[in-house]
Design a protein around this motif. Structure first.
Motif, PDB file in Angstrom:
ATOM      1  N   GLN A 124      61.902   7.872 -28.957  1.00 11.35           N
ATOM      2  CA  GLN A 124      61.725   6.937 -27.803  1.00 11.35           C
ATOM      3  C   GLN A 124      60.504   5.993 -28.306  1.00 11.35           C
ATOM      4  O   GLN A 124      60.348   4.585 -28.174  1.00 11.35           O
ATOM      5  CB  GLN A 124      61.716   7.259 -26.637  1.00 11.35           C
ATOM      6  N   VAL A 125      59.410   6.508 -28.587  1.00  7.17           N
ATOM      7  CA  VAL A 125      58.009   5.764 -29.065  1.00  7.17           C
ATOM      8  C   VAL A 125      58.320   4.988 -29.973  1.00  7.17           C
ATOM      9  O   VAL A 125      57.867   4.023 -30.169  1.00  7.17           O
ATOM     10  CB  VAL A 125      57.124   6.991 -29.260  1.00  7.17           C
ATOM     11  N   ARG A 126      59.284   5.416 -31.234  1.00 10.14           N
ATOM     12  CA  ARG A 126      59.367   4.663 -32.365  1.00 10.14           C
ATOM     13  C   ARG A 126      60.382   3.546 -32.071  1.00 10.14           C
ATOM     14  O   ARG A 126      60.018   2.376 -32.694  1.00 10.14           O
ATOM     15  CB  ARG A 126      60.204   5.647 -33.396  1.00 10.14           C
ATOM     16  N   VAL A 127      60.932   3.481 -31.268  1.00  7.97           N
ATOM     17  CA  VAL A 127      61.955   2.355 -30.795  1.00  7.97           C
ATOM     18  C   VAL A 127      60.961   1.287 -30.036  1.00  7.97           C
ATOM     19  O   VAL A 127      61.180   0.245 -30.325  1.00  7.97           O
ATOM     20  CB  VAL A 127      63.240   3.157 -29.871  1.00  7.97           C
ATOM     21  N   ALA A 128      60.232   1.850 -29.191  1.00  6.45           N
ATOM     22  CA  ALA A 128      59.424   0.924 -28.584  1.00  6.45           C
ATOM     23  C   ALA A 128      58.374   0.300 -29.244  1.00  6.45           C
ATOM     24  O   ALA A 128      58.175  -1.059 -29.315  1.00  6.45           O
ATOM     25  CB  ALA A 128      58.701   1.692 -27.487  1.00  6.45           C
TER      26      ALA A 128
END
Length: 71
Positions: free
Chosen positions: A39-43
């Motif tokens: 999720q951090v990577r997507v954001a």
């Protein structure tokens, strides 16, 4: 976002050049607390694409540690 710092401090040069640097301040963004690394990577990717569009420069999907190891 900063634009023009590459002309002010070119790679390999020891002294700074006098030039104009553009500073652009964008609205704050809020992201939900991410639980998973994905999720951090997507954001992060979303934010980087937005910054790329604002700067007119291409988005490069590499992080500094990876880039430094290649060069």
């Amino acid at each position: 976002m900063l634009d023009g710092t590459d002309r002010m401090n070119p790679r390999g040069r020891k002294l700074l050049r006098f030039t104009k640097v553009r500073i652009s301040i964008q609205p704050a963004r809020r992201y939900p607390a991410a639980v998973h690394r994905a999720q951090v990577r997507v954001a992060t990717d979303q934010l980087m694409r937005e910054m790329s569009a604002l700067s007119g420069r291409p988005y490069v999907d590499r992080y500094a540690a990876t880039f430094a190891a290649e060069n």
